[in-house]
Scaffold this motif. Structure first.
Motif, PDB file in Angstrom:
ATOM      1  N   THR A 182      46.958  32.554  34.698  1.00 10.02           N
ATOM      2  CA  THR A 182      45.586  32.916  34.365  1.00 10.02           C
ATOM      3  C   THR A 182      45.596  34.043  33.339  1.00 10.02           C
ATOM      4  OG1 THR A 182      44.800  32.281  36.561  1.00 10.02           O
ATOM      5  CG2 THR A 182      43.374  33.741  35.276  1.00 10.02           C
ATOM      6  N   ILE A 183      44.840  33.827  32.263  1.00  8.19           N
ATOM      7  CA  ILE A 183      44.664  34.848  31.228  1.00  8.19           C
ATOM      8  C   ILE A 183      43.196  35.247  31.235  1.00  8.19           C
ATOM      9  CG2 ILE A 183      44.773  35.384  28.774  1.00  8.19           C
ATOM     10  CD1 ILE A 183      46.914  33.187  28.508  1.00  8.19           C
ATOM     11  N   ASP A 184      42.952  36.520  31.519  1.00  4.28           N
ATOM     12  CA  ASP A 184      41.599  37.065  31.461  1.00  4.28           C
ATOM     13  C   ASP A 184      41.505  37.994  30.260  1.00  4.28           C
ATOM     14  OD1 ASP A 184      40.693  35.874  33.871  1.00  4.28           O
ATOM     15  OD2 ASP A 184      41.642  37.465  35.032  1.00  4.28           O
ATOM     16  N   GLN A 185      40.420  37.854  29.497  1.00  6.43           N
ATOM     17  CA  GLN A 185      40.143  38.819  28.442  1.00  6.43           C
ATOM     18  C   GLN A 185      39.205  39.856  29.035  1.00  6.43           C
ATOM     19  OE1 GLN A 185      39.430  37.701  24.368  1.00  6.43           O
ATOM     20  NE2 GLN A 185      40.264  35.651  24.716  1.00  6.43           N
ATOM     21  N   LEU A 186      39.657  41.091  29.064  1.00  5.64           N
ATOM     22  CA  LEU A 186      38.913  42.166  29.721  1.00  5.64           C
ATOM     23  C   LEU A 186      37.940  42.848  28.765  1.00  5.64           C
ATOM     24  CD1 LEU A 186      41.847  43.768  31.752  1.00  5.64           C
ATOM     25  CD2 LEU A 186      40.315  41.908  32.414  1.00  5.64           C
ATOM     26  N   TYR A 187      37.049  43.605  29.365  1.00  5.98           N
ATOM     27  CA  TYR A 187      36.082  44.456  28.655  1.00  5.98           C
ATOM     28  C   TYR A 187      35.038  43.658  27.878  1.00  5.98           C
ATOM     29  CZ  TYR A 187      39.911  47.522  29.854  1.00  5.98           C
ATOM     30  OH  TYR A 187      40.907  48.172  30.529  1.00  5.98           O
ATOM     31  N   LEU A 188      34.730  42.466  28.370  1.00  8.86           N
ATOM     32  CA  LEU A 188      33.641  41.680  27.790  1.00  8.86           C
ATOM     33  C   LEU A 188      32.373  42.017  28.568  1.00  8.86           C
ATOM     34  CD1 LEU A 188      35.486  38.250  27.548  1.00  8.86           C
ATOM     35  CD2 LEU A 188      35.251  39.949  25.758  1.00  8.86           C
ATOM     36  N   PRO A 189      31.217  42.131  28.029  1.00  9.14           N
ATOM     37  CA  PRO A 189      30.843  41.835  26.652  1.00  9.14           C
ATOM     38  C   PRO A 189      30.926  43.049  25.714  1.00  9.14           C
ATOM     39  CG  PRO A 189      28.871  42.191  27.903  1.00  9.14           C
ATOM     40  CD  PRO A 189      30.046  42.373  28.858  1.00  9.14           C
ATOM     41  N   GLN A 190      31.468  44.184  26.153  1.00  7.90           N
ATOM     42  CA  GLN A 190      31.582  45.328  25.249  1.00  7.90           C
ATOM     43  C   GLN A 190      32.426  44.979  24.023  1.00  7.90           C
ATOM     44  OE1 GLN A 190      32.464  45.457  28.476  1.00  7.90           O
ATOM     45  NE2 GLN A 190      31.078  46.899  29.472  1.00  7.90           N
ATOM     46  N   ARG A 191      33.410  44.119  24.211  1.00  6.68           N
ATOM     47  CA  ARG A 191      34.233  43.621  23.114  1.00  6.68           C
ATOM     48  C   ARG A 191      33.958  42.145  22.956  1.00  6.68           C
ATOM     49  NH1 ARG A 191      40.156  46.155  24.529  1.00  6.68           N
ATOM     50  NH2 ARG A 191      39.488  48.300  24.714  1.00  6.68           N
ATOM     51  N   GLN A 192      34.256  41.643  21.796  1.00  6.41           N
ATOM     52  CA  GLN A 192      34.060  40.219  21.550  1.00  6.41           C
ATOM     53  C   GLN A 192      35.152  39.390  22.221  1.00  6.41           C
ATOM     54  OE1 GLN A 192      34.364  39.842  17.306  1.00  6.41           O
ATOM     55  NE2 GLN A 192      36.527  40.268  17.277  1.00  6.41           N
ATOM     56  N   LEU A 193      34.883  38.129  22.396  1.00  7.47           N
ATOM     57  CA  LEU A 193      35.866  37.179  22.898  1.00  7.47           C
ATOM     58  C   LEU A 193      36.746  36.742  21.728  1.00  7.47           C
ATOM     59  CD1 LEU A 193      36.788  35.346  25.281  1.00  7.47           C
ATOM     60  CD2 LEU A 193      35.169  33.660  24.427  1.00  7.47           C
ATOM     61  N   PHE A 194      38.052  36.735  21.924  1.00 12.44           N
ATOM     62  CA  PHE A 194      38.985  36.336  20.874  1.00 12.44           C
ATOM     63  C   PHE A 194      39.522  34.938  21.159  1.00 12.44           C
ATOM     64  CE2 PHE A 194      38.800  40.844  20.381  1.00 12.44           C
ATOM     65  CZ  PHE A 194      38.976  41.056  19.024  1.00 12.44           C
ATOM     66  N   THR A 195      39.615  34.143  20.120  1.00 15.90           N
ATOM     67  CA  THR A 195      40.172  32.798  20.184  1.00 15.90           C
ATOM     68  C   THR A 195      41.516  32.827  19.488  1.00 15.90           C
ATOM     69  OG1 THR A 195      37.985  31.790  20.155  1.00 15.90           O
ATOM     70  CG2 THR A 195      39.827  30.404  19.452  1.00 15.90           C
TER      71      THR A 195
END
Length: 174
Positions: A107-120
């Motif tokens: 599992t890969i979670d991108q943290l600190y959303l929505p303060q930061r954008q989602l990266f692809t």
């Protein structure tokens, strides 16, 4: 106390600003491949033409990369050139044995959303196995939280995200 104008100036010209520019080219090279990247870069710089080393905009550079690769790279330029910051990934993995095989869920979670954008990004997952039969699998990560499942004949000793440092990022592992 610094005045707001001075803080803004320092924020623009910090180390991340300069480092990010080189990282962006490094990541783009990974996405389009070495041959395509260097061919597009030569074209961008003017090749053998009289106009070589002329001024070119970011949009024109993007077009050179898209023309050479045949890829739509708008997402990449929007997030890395015109967007802010970089991703912080949290990596978790677990193993379940089924019928003599080992199902590994990563599992890969991108943290600190929505303060930061989602990266692809394409993300390398490195699996270290006992006995040295290691493998790397590339996954396309474009969600706030994504789970990828793989089946192996033996359980990995560990899993590592982007071991060769292709992505400007921070990784949090358990």
């Amino acid at each position: 106390m610094q005045n707001p104008e001075e803080r803004g100036f320092r924020a623009i010209f910090n180390n991340l600003t300069y480092e990010k520019a080189s990282w962006v080219l490094h990541m783009l090279r990974r996405i389009v491949g070495d041959e395509t990247f260097f061919r597009a870069t030569r074209n961008y710089l003017g090749g053998e033409e009289r106009e070589q080393y002329r001024s070119v905009t970011t949009t024109e550079f993007q077009q050179y990369m898209e023309d050479a690769s045949g890829m739509d790279l708008d997402y990449f330029f929007q997030q890395w050139i015109f967007g802010e910051y970089y991703p912080t990934y949290e990596l978790k993995w677990e193993i379940a044995e089924q019928a003599g095989m080992h199902e590994v869920s990563v599992t890969i979670d991108q943290l600190y959303l929505p303060q930061r954008q989602l990266f692809t990004m394409p993300v390398d997952l490195f699996f270290r196995f006992p006995g040295g039969t290691d493998t790397t699998i590339i996954v396309w990560n474009d969600e706030a939280s994504a789970t990828y499942t793989f089946t192996f004949s033996q359980p990995p000793a560990y899993v590592q995200l982007d071991p060769d440092g292709w992505i400007l990022k921070k990784v949090i592992e358990p």
